[in-house]
Design a protein around this motif. Structure first.
Motif, PDB file in Angstrom:
ATOM      1  N   ASN A  50      -7.812   8.196  -4.078  1.00 54.94           N
ATOM      2  CA  ASN A  50      -8.503   7.270  -3.181  1.00 54.94           C
ATOM      3  C   ASN A  50      -7.923   5.860  -3.283  1.00 54.94           C
ATOM      4  N   LYS A  51      -7.662   5.420  -4.501  1.00 46.65           N
ATOM      5  CA  LYS A  51      -7.124   4.075  -4.701  1.00 46.65           C
ATOM      6  C   LYS A  51      -5.688   3.950  -4.181  1.00 46.65           C
ATOM      7  N   HIS A  68       1.160   4.168  -2.912  1.00 39.82           N
ATOM      8  CA  HIS A  68       0.989   5.587  -2.566  1.00 39.82           C
ATOM      9  C   HIS A  68       2.183   6.411  -3.032  1.00 39.82           C
ATOM     10  N   ASN A 105      -4.548   5.657  -1.552  1.00 37.93           N
ATOM     11  CA  ASN A 105      -4.535   5.979  -0.128  1.00 37.93           C
ATOM     12  C   ASN A 105      -4.250   4.707   0.673  1.00 37.93           C
ATOM     13  N   ASN A 140      -4.517   4.107   3.678  1.00 40.87           N
ATOM     14  CA  ASN A 140      -5.450   3.906   4.789  1.00 40.87           C
ATOM     15  C   ASN A 140      -6.842   3.488   4.335  1.00 40.87           C
ATOM     16  N   SER A 141      -7.069   3.457   3.034  1.00 38.08           N
ATOM     17  CA  SER A 141      -8.383   3.090   2.510  1.00 38.08           C
ATOM     18  C   SER A 141      -8.598   1.595   2.632  1.00 38.08           C
ATOM     19  N   THR A 142      -9.798   1.234   3.041  1.00 39.31           N
ATOM     20  CA  THR A 142     -10.137  -0.198   3.131  1.00 39.31           C
ATOM     21  C   THR A 142     -11.120  -0.603   2.040  1.00 39.31           C
ATOM     22  N   THR A 143     -11.495   0.351   1.179  1.00 36.65           N
ATOM     23  CA  THR A 143     -12.497   0.042   0.156  1.00 36.65           C
ATOM     24  C   THR A 143     -12.035   0.292  -1.269  1.00 36.65           C
ATOM     25  N   ASN A 144     -11.017   1.101  -1.480  1.00 39.61           N
ATOM     26  CA  ASN A 144     -10.580   1.455  -2.832  1.00 39.61           C
ATOM     27  C   ASN A 144      -9.206   0.862  -3.117  1.00 39.61           C
ATOM     28  N   TYR A 145      -9.098   0.166  -4.255  1.00 35.26           N
ATOM     29  CA  TYR A 145      -7.835  -0.465  -4.628  1.00 35.26           C
ATOM     30  C   TYR A 145      -7.604  -0.319  -6.124  1.00 35.26           C
ATOM     31  N   ARG A 203       0.830  -1.210   0.000  1.00 35.51           N
ATOM     32  CA  ARG A 203       0.000   0.000   0.000  1.00 35.51           C
ATOM     33  C   ARG A 203       0.864   1.260   0.000  1.00 35.51           C
TER      34      ARG A 203
END
Length: 170
Positions: free
Chosen positions: A57-58, A31, A60, A62-67, A27
């Motif tokens: 967003n993808k 980033h 980030n 710390n994001s748990t929903t965007n990849y 991740r």
């Protein structure tokens, strides 16, 4: 996205007895790759066919929903020339990846450059081990720097071996 149709030859070497702790996780590698891109996130997003905020967003960590999808990761590496994500993936699974040199005329100078790269990287390993041992106590938080230095040496050695193999008469 012509790079998706290119034939890539990446050589992975499995190191069963050497755990290469990832100093940078996947991740964080994504980033940093996105945010170091020439022209910034906005330019990279356009080149990838995404809106800038979607790419942010993808990327980030710390994001748990965007990849980013595997295709988008491939595009990211092709467009930026930054393969930190590939190396983070390989290291997390105990592999080292080196770019296989195809259609490269190997020369004595090219091999000499690789040898000096190995020597230089080996010196870094020695310096890192020395720094760990200086106080007489080996602490867990000191090991990633040594592991990273070892990773670089092994990568340089494998690149040199691949280049020599390419020079061998067929």
């Amino acid at each position: 996205m012509n790079h998706l149709n290119k034939k890539y030859h990446i050589v992975f070497w499995k190191l069963p007895h050497l755990y290469l702790g990832a100093e940078m996780n996947i991740r964080d590698a994504i980033h940093q790759t996105v945010h170091r891109a020439a022209g910034g996130v906005e330019v990279l997003a356009v080149r990838m066919g995404l809106r800038a905020q979607i790419l942010r967003n993808k990327a980030n960590p710390n994001s748990t929903t965007n990849y980013l999808s595997p295709i988008e990761l491939d595009s990211l590496m092709a467009l930026t020339g930054d393969h930190a994500v590939l190396h983070a993936l390989a290291r997390n699974h105990g592999y080292i990846c080196i770019k296989a040199q195809e259609d490269v005329t190997a020369s004595d100078m090219a091999i000499l450059e690789l040898v000096t790269q190995v020597w230089s990287a080996s010196g870094v390993v020695g310096a890192e081990v020395h720094a760990v041992l200086t106080d007489g106590v080996v602490e867990k938080h000191e090991l990633p720097r040594v592991e990273t230095a070892i990773y670089c040496v092994v990568q340089a050695l494998n690149e040199m071996a691949a280049r020599l193999k390419g020079m061998a008469e067929k």
